[in-house]
Design a protein around this motif. Sequence first.
Motif, PDB file in Angstrom:
ATOM      1  N   ILE A   1       0.795  -1.233   0.000  1.00  0.00           N
ATOM      2  CA  ILE A   1       0.000   0.000   0.000  1.00  0.00           C
ATOM      3  C   ILE A   1       0.825   1.279   0.000  1.00  0.00           C
ATOM      4  N   ARG A   2       2.080   1.229   0.441  1.00  0.00           N
ATOM      5  CA  ARG A   2       2.852   2.464   0.563  1.00  0.00           C
ATOM      6  C   ARG A   2       3.887   2.627  -0.540  1.00  0.00           C
ATOM      7  N   ARG A   3       4.212   1.545  -1.221  1.00  0.00           N
ATOM      8  CA  ARG A   3       5.218   1.598  -2.276  1.00  0.00           C
ATOM      9  C   ARG A   3       4.730   0.730  -3.422  1.00  0.00           C
ATOM     10  N   GLY A   4       5.325   0.882  -4.578  1.00  0.00           N
ATOM     11  CA  GLY A   4       5.041  -0.048  -5.652  1.00  0.00           C
ATOM     12  C   GLY A   4       5.686  -1.395  -5.357  1.00  0.00           C
ATOM     13  N   ALA A   5       5.308  -2.406  -6.134  1.00  0.00           N
ATOM     14  CA  ALA A   5       5.819  -3.753  -5.890  1.00  0.00           C
ATOM     15  C   ALA A   5       7.340  -3.805  -5.991  1.00  0.00           C
ATOM     16  N   GLU A   6       7.901  -3.209  -7.039  1.00  0.00           N
ATOM     17  CA  GLU A   6       9.353  -3.284  -7.238  1.00  0.00           C
ATOM     18  C   GLU A   6      10.102  -2.553  -6.126  1.00  0.00           C
ATOM     19  N   GLU A   7       9.612  -1.382  -5.749  1.00  0.00           N
ATOM     20  CA  GLU A   7      10.286  -0.631  -4.682  1.00  0.00           C
ATOM     21  C   GLU A   7      10.188  -1.379  -3.351  1.00  0.00           C
ATOM     22  N   THR A   8       9.046  -2.008  -3.107  1.00  0.00           N
ATOM     23  CA  THR A   8       8.876  -2.776  -1.877  1.00  0.00           C
ATOM     24  C   THR A   8       9.885  -3.912  -1.806  1.00  0.00           C
ATOM     25  N   LEU A   9      10.038  -4.653  -2.892  1.00  0.00           N
ATOM     26  CA  LEU A   9      10.973  -5.778  -2.903  1.00  0.00           C
ATOM     27  C   LEU A   9      12.413  -5.292  -2.735  1.00  0.00           C
ATOM     28  N   ARG A  10      12.743  -4.143  -3.357  1.00  0.00           N
ATOM     29  CA  ARG A  10      14.090  -3.570  -3.185  1.00  0.00           C
ATOM     30  C   ARG A  10      14.317  -3.162  -1.734  1.00  0.00           C
ATOM     31  N   THR A  11      13.318  -2.524  -1.136  1.00  0.00           N
ATOM     32  CA  THR A  11      13.437  -2.072   0.253  1.00  0.00           C
ATOM     33  C   THR A  11      13.582  -3.259   1.195  1.00  0.00           C
ATOM     34  N   TYR A  12      12.802  -4.295   0.958  1.00  0.00           N
ATOM     35  CA  TYR A  12      12.867  -5.518   1.768  1.00  0.00           C
ATOM     36  C   TYR A  12      14.280  -6.095   1.741  1.00  0.00           C
ATOM     37  N   SER A  13      14.846  -6.196   0.543  1.00  0.00           N
ATOM     38  CA  SER A  13      16.199  -6.736   0.400  1.00  0.00           C
ATOM     39  C   SER A  13      17.225  -5.819   1.060  1.00  0.00           C
ATOM     40  N   GLN A  14      17.075  -4.507   0.867  1.00  0.00           N
ATOM     41  CA  GLN A  14      18.029  -3.550   1.432  1.00  0.00           C
ATOM     42  C   GLN A  14      18.017  -3.586   2.959  1.00  0.00           C
ATOM     43  N   ILE A  15      16.833  -3.580   3.557  1.00  0.00           N
ATOM     44  CA  ILE A  15      16.737  -3.612   5.016  1.00  0.00           C
ATOM     45  C   ILE A  15      17.311  -4.911   5.564  1.00  0.00           C
ATOM     46  N   GLY A  16      17.034  -6.021   4.891  1.00  0.00           N
ATOM     47  CA  GLY A  16      17.573  -7.304   5.320  1.00  0.00           C
ATOM     48  C   GLY A  16      19.086  -7.352   5.246  1.00  0.00           C
ATOM     49  N   ASN A  17      19.640  -6.828   4.157  1.00  0.00           N
ATOM     50  CA  ASN A  17      21.094  -6.806   4.013  1.00  0.00           C
ATOM     51  C   ASN A  17      21.746  -5.938   5.086  1.00  0.00           C
ATOM     52  N   GLU A  18      21.164  -4.762   5.314  1.00  0.00           N
ATOM     53  CA  GLU A  18      21.741  -3.838   6.304  1.00  0.00           C
ATOM     54  C   GLU A  18      21.638  -4.411   7.714  1.00  0.00           C
ATOM     55  N   ALA A  19      20.505  -5.033   8.024  1.00  0.00           N
ATOM     56  CA  ALA A  19      20.331  -5.608   9.365  1.00  0.00           C
ATOM     57  C   ALA A  19      21.317  -6.744   9.593  1.00  0.00           C
ATOM     58  N   THR A  20      21.572  -7.538   8.556  1.00  0.00           N
ATOM     59  CA  THR A  20      22.499  -8.664   8.687  1.00  0.00           C
ATOM     60  C   THR A  20      23.934  -8.162   8.858  1.00  0.00           C
TER      61      THR A  20
END
Length: 306
Positions: free
Chosen positions: A33-52
């Motif tokens: 609801i807050r981002r497009g599908a592609e941006e959401t998937l990029r954000t998900y990957s980015q947050i996961g990488n940074e947290a790891t």
Amino acid sequence: MDVAGASCRSEASWKEMSKEELETQYTPSSWVIRRGAEETLRTYSQIGNEATKRAQATRGSLLHIPYGHREGERLDIYFPEEESEALPFFVFFHGGYWQSGSKDSSAFMVSPLTAKGVAVVVVAYDIAPKGTLDQMVDQVTQSVAFVQKRYPCNEGIYLCGHSAGAHLAAMMLLANWTKHGVTPNLKGFLLISGIYDLEPIVHTSQNAALLMSVEDAQRNSPQRHLEVALTQPVDPACHILVIVGQHDTPEYHRQSREFYQTLHRGGWKASFEELDDVDHFEIIWNLTQKDYVLTQMILKTIFQES
């Protein structure tokens, strides 16, 4: 949240959906609801990488530990400051429709949980097309047995999975631990935005890499096994939380509610929670935040049981 008396059978069956509707229902990125599908998937990957990366830089850890003989059978263990074998262990299985995702970008919850004295284990498994569903279930079972054998004095093992990972965690309710020579000290399950009946997936594009037959899907569907067998809990005190985001797809909601209801009827200590104002991806990436409702739910589950 108690929905034990609710009936989902009045909802349209997935078998009555058009191919296009079924595809949309099982594409979580179509419902953000807050981002497009592609941006959401990029954000998900980015947050996961940074947290790891942050977890590996700031927490004591054992990385890429083999729990089996195959190349993909590895896990990472992150420890709180006070290391001890008598810790609660939170074991996480990543999502990605059994064909994407990695332990190397899934340590979302490590910082807030280790800060409270919980060891966190993030598990890798062979995703499709290299791995089949049967192999993935066996690998996850091996990983849980490995944690118990390595840390026999643990204060409880809490299994958590997101999306496809929630399915794999749920399959541990049916595991034959005798085959693995150990009975893990399972104290809780946190099943987040999961799929528990795999048959609808056979009829979507997600099956292109999985190559599941209907029989494969049924064999690996905890919903179907528990409906038929009503397997009794090994430990009636083991708490199972079935969790879904407000903006998960209607089919994810239906599957989560029906799985909760089946557990409830089977005598498991189960509860159902819908988290407000989060979609399929935000529900897990927000675990980087110590004050997030799901982070607090996890800690409450662990520390009231241990």
